[in-house]
Design a protein around this motif. Structure first.
Motif, PDB file in Angstrom:
ATOM      1  N   ALA A   6       3.452  -7.306   4.848  1.00  0.00           N
ATOM      2  CA  ALA A   6       2.777  -6.050   4.494  1.00  0.00           C
ATOM      3  C   ALA A   6       3.833  -4.974   4.280  1.00  0.00           C
ATOM      4  O   ALA A   6       4.696  -4.776   5.146  1.00  0.00           O
ATOM      5  CB  ALA A   6       1.805  -5.627   5.591  1.00  0.00           C
ATOM      6  N   ILE A   7       3.759  -4.311   3.133  1.00  0.00           N
ATOM      7  CA  ILE A   7       4.695  -3.231   2.812  1.00  0.00           C
ATOM      8  C   ILE A   7       3.876  -1.949   2.610  1.00  0.00           C
ATOM      9  O   ILE A   7       3.001  -1.890   1.741  1.00  0.00           O
ATOM     10  CB  ILE A   7       5.490  -3.537   1.528  1.00  0.00           C
ATOM     11  N   VAL A   8       4.160  -0.948   3.456  1.00  0.00           N
ATOM     12  CA  VAL A   8       3.448   0.327   3.365  1.00  0.00           C
ATOM     13  C   VAL A   8       4.474   1.427   3.162  1.00  0.00           C
ATOM     14  O   VAL A   8       5.447   1.542   3.920  1.00  0.00           O
ATOM     15  CB  VAL A   8       2.608   0.598   4.630  1.00  0.00           C
ATOM     16  N   LEU A   9       4.259   2.235   2.134  1.00  0.00           N
ATOM     17  CA  LEU A   9       5.160   3.321   1.794  1.00  0.00           C
ATOM     18  C   LEU A   9       4.377   4.631   1.733  1.00  0.00           C
ATOM     19  O   LEU A   9       3.149   4.626   1.526  1.00  0.00           O
ATOM     20  CB  LEU A   9       5.855   3.072   0.446  1.00  0.00           C
ATOM     21  N   THR A  10       5.069   5.738   1.880  1.00  0.00           N
ATOM     22  CA  THR A  10       4.445   7.048   1.679  1.00  0.00           C
ATOM     23  C   THR A  10       5.174   7.753   0.548  1.00  0.00           C
ATOM     24  O   THR A  10       6.363   7.514   0.288  1.00  0.00           O
ATOM     25  CB  THR A  10       4.526   7.922   2.941  1.00  0.00           C
TER      26      THR A  10
ATOM     27  N   ALA B  24       0.860  -1.185   0.000  1.00  0.00           N
ATOM     28  CA  ALA B  24       0.000   0.000   0.000  1.00  0.00           C
ATOM     29  C   ALA B  24       0.892   1.229   0.000  1.00  0.00           C
ATOM     30  O   ALA B  24       1.962   1.246   0.623  1.00  0.00           O
ATOM     31  CB  ALA B  24      -0.912   0.016   1.218  1.00  0.00           C
ATOM     32  N   VAL B  25       0.460   2.250  -0.707  1.00  0.00           N
ATOM     33  CA  VAL B  25       1.200   3.516  -0.785  1.00  0.00           C
ATOM     34  C   VAL B  25       0.265   4.640  -0.331  1.00  0.00           C
ATOM     35  O   VAL B  25      -0.825   4.818  -0.892  1.00  0.00           O
ATOM     36  CB  VAL B  25       1.713   3.789  -2.212  1.00  0.00           C
ATOM     37  N   VAL B  26       0.697   5.372   0.685  1.00  0.00           N
ATOM     38  CA  VAL B  26      -0.053   6.528   1.191  1.00  0.00           C
ATOM     39  C   VAL B  26       0.483   7.770   0.500  1.00  0.00           C
ATOM     40  O   VAL B  26       1.675   8.090   0.599  1.00  0.00           O
ATOM     41  CB  VAL B  26       0.101   6.647   2.718  1.00  0.00           C
ATOM     42  N   ARG B  27      -0.398   8.489  -0.215  1.00  0.00           N
ATOM     43  CA  ARG B  27       0.027   9.649  -0.991  1.00  0.00           C
ATOM     44  C   ARG B  27      -0.603  10.927  -0.425  1.00  0.00           C
ATOM     45  O   ARG B  27      -1.729  10.908   0.053  1.00  0.00           O
ATOM     46  CB  ARG B  27      -0.395   9.503  -2.450  1.00  0.00           C
ATOM     47  N   GLY B  28       0.145  11.989  -0.519  1.00  0.00           N
ATOM     48  CA  GLY B  28      -0.389  13.278  -0.083  1.00  0.00           C
ATOM     49  C   GLY B  28       0.639  14.367  -0.223  1.00  0.00           C
ATOM     50  O   GLY B  28       1.814  14.120  -0.476  1.00  0.00           O
ATOM     51  N   GLU B  29       0.184  15.612  -0.030  1.00  0.00           N
ATOM     52  CA  GLU B  29       1.076  16.749  -0.147  1.00  0.00           C
ATOM     53  C   GLU B  29       1.886  16.903   1.133  1.00  0.00           C
ATOM     54  O   GLU B  29       1.572  16.283   2.151  1.00  0.00           O
ATOM     55  CB  GLU B  29       0.267  18.016  -0.418  1.00  0.00           C
TER      56      GLU B  29
END
Length: 968
Positions: free
Chosen positions: A148-152, A31-36
């Motif tokens: 589980a791999i989580v990136l931002t 999962a990739v968490v995206r934002g400014e």
């Protein structure tokens, strides 16, 4: 709730689902968490790590290092954390790889003992490309344990290109592949409802609904920007204005986070866009920044990648606070120079005057004539758009420029007219100071007339007379055109009419002035208008009054045109020339130069409402004045004569429509329900309307108010019933109390004066009152005569009242067929005028005649619904000042064009017209700010009416409005 969880419930749930899916599928889930920047990606990732650890996962977390010269540095750090947390793995002979053997690194992840693993990577754009390749291969492997791999990642419009690094010099892009294979979780700004909680947790600041909305607008819900905005207000509850002031200052913590990484050209372009404002074009921004277009385009990409600019053209910042942050870092002198360059640039490009004026105001003194002309044009355009406060700012800026005396006088007077609408005291101070410092006779005269007009509008007629007398004394020592003397005397005469009676009685006899030789131009028109109103007061020569009124009509826009229109059209209405009066009202806005945000506009709209009331168009009159109700109420409470008249007209119209509670509320909120009212002419109409509104619950007080209105008019020398038929109204109340002798005396006196004046309206109204003091055939004969006279007039409403009484009288005498004909006509007229109480009364009389087998009362061939309970007495036959004999109105019926929205549910009958109008707009999806703009009221006024309407309807919000309006 933890700070990172505020407003992120759905995102946390999706990350929790990632853990559950990895357990269920026993394979890698990415999962990739995206934002400014500042959106809370790192905080959410930390919260995920805590939750994963609590769920039994071995957690390893790494921040991006950006060390491209150290292959697999991030991968090695993750593996080292996992080894340190696993005792069995620490005993194994396996070692942490230090080279670039990708297969060995994949195998190094300790999954062989069936223990779940969570890898957390913050800011994948900063990872070395070899570690990105390792994560990609790991996500494609089939480990024996859940992974589980989580990136931002920061995404601001540049898309996947931000993480499109290559590995080992190959053309493959592991970052792009990871994004393509991952579940993307976007972090939007916090919702407005979540901002109070976030502010309290992070900044110890208390926000209400209004201030939270301001924060949301300024920051877009970005938590980091929210903290920067609220940090100076820690431990307090700031107002919306305080928050806007903090934002405008630009002195915000954390600005370096956004601006420090920028190149010199990108920073210059950001400053240019901030100065130009939202909607800046690339070419204009480049020229202002001193860049070529090619350089500017590269800088645009950099600013978009840094999340300062939105990824679109024309150029605009992502959030208003970012724009103020950039502006705040520009030195004051440089900022003024940039605004001046922007003004000249936009002027040369034929931009709108309002746009150029914005930069001229920010630049300060320009010292060039083109700047003053532009500011003046912008002020007038803003007035036309209904933005008086912005127009006033333009005029104040124009006053800073070098002006000739007559130009400065004109600008000051125009500014005073705007200030008089929002801050009368400021307008008085401005004009008084200007008057005292001026020496040119013509300028002194114009200032004196303008100041006297403002004072008279504010109910300070005594001060206005003092100003005019002082001007006469100053000008008496100058030579030149003597017409100024007549102008001052004319303005004093009109001022006396608006002041208390003792002031008017102390004035020179009016005949001394009206015997002056006729003049041409504006002075001649003012003199003719004064003669016309004096003829109406005397009530003798209607022809002369009409002739003088036509001579006094304004010929075009100019100072005082609205006042001339007010007097002359009022005379035409009183003289029965209602069709002609309506024609002049249609041209009133152009002739008087009236613009929203000025009292000229209010007076023209009030004049239109009075003519519509005289024609019997209640819905149209209500619709004309309702948008102005808040202003009228506020100024009537301070004694403003025009506002007092406006509240009285609106209350009268609503009372005739049957919205009695709203009419009483108007009097209560404006202070006109208190005793005593100022003893001046405008109070007479207010007293008469107050009597009509309170007649049903307190007839004794109503009679007292009418008699007080009569005493006031008699002291002012007014006996003409076309001004106010107070005697006929009082006679009707006395007749209802069976005091027929006193009633007959009043009605007979009014009939004599009405016949002397000679309009069908005034004679018919007086005959109606006389008829109510009689019985039997005598009453029928008088009512028949009154109905015949009113049928030749434009006063459809009073005609309906007379026909209703005539029908009831015929029914009492057993003349059923004749009664039905009169009642049917009265019912149709009442419905066409919007007088629902009268229509219900007629329905009640009609039901008493149904013994002959006739069906229910019909309107235009359609049976009506069951009537409401019949009142015990007929509604008050309140008439307008003397409408005359005209043909059918030249505008569409009020019921077709101006009718207020009719309630679809009985619940809506409980609401005032203003509440219903606001609810209709809210139902159609308009925001509170949009509604306020459409109705020319404050947002807080809209909120007040909405909350009151919700309470009456028993609902909690907008979602239930559709059900209410559908009749549910």
């Amino acid at each position: 709730m933890a700070l990172g969880e505020i407003g992120r419930r759905s995102e946390k749930a999706r990350l929790r689902a990632v853990l559950e899916q990895s357990r269920r599928d026993r394979g890698p889930v990415v999962a990739v968490v995206r934002g400014e920047p500042g959106s809370g990606k790192s905080t959410l990732l930390d919260a995920f790590g805590v939750e994963a650890s609590a769920a039994g996962f071995r957690v390893a977390m790494v921040r991006g290092t950006g060390a491209e010269d150290r292959p697999y540095s991030a991968a090695n750090r993750l593996i080292t954390q996992l080894q340190a947390d696993d005792a069995k793995f620490a005993e194994a002979p396996h070692r942490t790889p230090g080279g670039d053997d990708l297969g060995e690194l994949v195998a190094a992840v300790p999954t062989e003992w069936d223990a779940p693993v969570a890898l957390c990577v913050d800011d994948m754009t900063q990872l070395d490309s070899w570690s990105l390749r390792w994560l990609l291969d790991l996500s494609r492997a089939l480990p024996p344990a859940p992974l589980a791999i989580v990136l931002t990642v920061r995404i601001c419009g540049a898309g996947a290109e931000a993480v499109s690094g290559t590995a080992n010099g190959t053309s493959d892009k592991p970052g792009t592949a990871l994004l393509a294979a991952a579940e993307l979780i976007d972090l939007p700004g916090l919702r407005t409802n979540d901002l109070p909680e976030a502010a309290a947790e992070r900044c110890r600041v208390r926000l209400d609904t209004g201030t939270a909305a301001v924060c949301g607008h300024l920051t877009g819900g970005n938590p980091a920007l929210l903290h920067a905005l609220l940090a100076p207000h820690a431990g307090s509850a700031p107002t919306a204005d305080a928050l806007r002031t903090t934002a405008a200052s630009g002195a915000l913590a954390g600005a370096d986070r956004w601006l420090a990484p920028l190149s010199t050209s990108a920073l210059a372009l950001a400053r240019a866009v901030a100065v130009l404002g939202a909607g800046a074009e690339v070419v204009e921004s480049a020229e202002l920044a001193g860049l070529t277009v090619e350089e500017a385009l590269g800088s645009v990409d950099q600013l978009v990648g840094a999340c300062l600019l939105a990824n679109r053209t024309p150029l605009a910042f992502r959030h208003p606070l970012l724009e103020t942050m950039v502006l705040g870092r520009i030195a004051a002198g440089t900022r003024a120079a940039l605004h001046l360059r922007a003004a000249a640039l936009l002027r040369d490009r034929q931009a709108a005057a309002t746009t150029v004026a914005h930069h001229l105001i920010a630049a300060g003194l320009v010292g060039q004539e083109w700047a003053m002309r532009c500011l003046w044009r912008a002020a007038r355009q803003l007035e036309q758009e209904g933005r008086p406060q912005e127009a006033a700012r333009c005029l104040r800026a124009a006053l800073r420029e070098p002006l000739r005396p007559h130009e400065k006088s004109a600008v000051r007077r125009e500014l005073a007219e705007l200030d008089a609408f929002v801050d009368p005291e400021r307008a008085v101070r401005l004009l008084d100071a200007a008057r005292c410092e001026s020496h040119d006779p013509g300028v002194v005269l114009e200032y004196a007339l303008a100041l006297a007009a403002v004072l008279a509008e504010c109910g300070r007629a005594e001060d206005a007379v003092t100003v005019l007398d002082d001007a006469a004394a100053r000008l008496g020592r100058t030579s030149g055109d003597g017409s100024w003397q007549l102008r001052l005397r004319l303005h004093k005469a009109f001022t006396f009419r608006r002041g208390p009676l003792w002031l008017a009685q102390a004035a020179d006899p009016p005949g001394n002035l009206t015997r002056q030789t006729p003049h041409r131009g504006n002075v001649g028109r003012e003199l003719a208008a004064l003669r016309a109103v004096q003829e109406v007061d005397a009530g003798g020569d209607r022809g002369a009054a009409v002739r003088h009124a036509r001579q006094g009509l304004p010929r075009g826009p100019g100072r005082g045109s609205a006042t001339l229109l007010w007097h002359t059209v009022g005379v035409l209405v009183a003289a029965g020339e209602v069709a002609e009066a309506w024609t002049h009202c249609g041209r009133g806005r152009q002739v008087a130069g009236a613009r929203p945000g000025r009292w000229d506009h209010i007076k023209v709209e009030l004049l239109r409402a009075k003519v519509l009331r005289a024609r019997g168009d209640l819905h149209a009159a209500d619709a004309t004045l309702t948008p102005l109700a808040d202003h009228l109420i506020a100024f009537a409470a301070t004694g403003h004569p025009s506002a007092v008249t406006g509240v009285a007209v609106l209350a009268e119209v609503r009372g005739l429509k049957g919205v009695t509670d709203s009419a009483r509320s108007l009097f209560a909120e404006s202070g006109l329900d208190r005793d005593p009212l100022p003893w001046r002419r405008d109070s007479a109409h207010a007293l008469a309307v107050r009597a009509a509104v309170h007649e049903s619950d307190d007839p004794a007080r109503a009679l007292e108010d009418l008699l007080a209105a009569g005493r006031l008019l008699e002291e002012a020398g007014v006996r003409n019933p076309a001004v106010l038929p107070w005697r006929s109204r009082a006679a009707r109340l006395l007749a209802a109390r069976d005091e027929r002798k006193e009633a007959a005396e009043l009605a007979g006196a009014e009939l004599d004066d009405a016949r002397r004046w000679g309009t069908p309206e005034s004679i018919g109204t007086a005959l109606h009152a006389v008829a109510l003091t009689e019985t039997g055939e005598r009453r029928i004969d008088l009512l028949t005569d009154a109905a015949g006279l009113l049928a030749r007039s434009s006063d459809r409403l009073h005609h309906a009242f007379v026909q209703a009484d005539l029908g009831a009288g015929l029914a009492e005498l057993g003349r059923g067929e004749a009664a039905r004909a009169e009642l049917l006509s009265a019912y149709r007229l009442a419905r066409a005028c919007g007088a629902e109480p009268l229509a219900r009364h007629v329905q009640g009389v009609w039901r008493s005649l149904r013994g002959t087998g006739r069906g229910p009362l019909e309107l235009s061939g359609t049976p009506t619904a069951t009537a409401a309970p019949t009142p015990t007495t007929a509604p008050t036959p309140t008439t307008a000042p003397g409408p005359g004999s005209v043909a059918e109105p030249s505008v569409p019926p009020a019921s077709a064009v101006h009718a207020a929205p009719q309630p679809a549910s009985p619940l809506l009958d409980r609401l005032t017209p203003q509440e219903r109008k606001i609810l209709h707009l809210a139902k159609d999806g308009h925001s509170n700010r949009d509604i306020a703009g459409r109705l020319f009221v404050a947002v807080r006024t809209v909120e007040f009416h909405l909350s009151g309407a919700y309470r009456k309807l028993g609902i909690t919000g907008r979602r239930q409005l559709a059900q209410v309006f559908s009749g549910g």
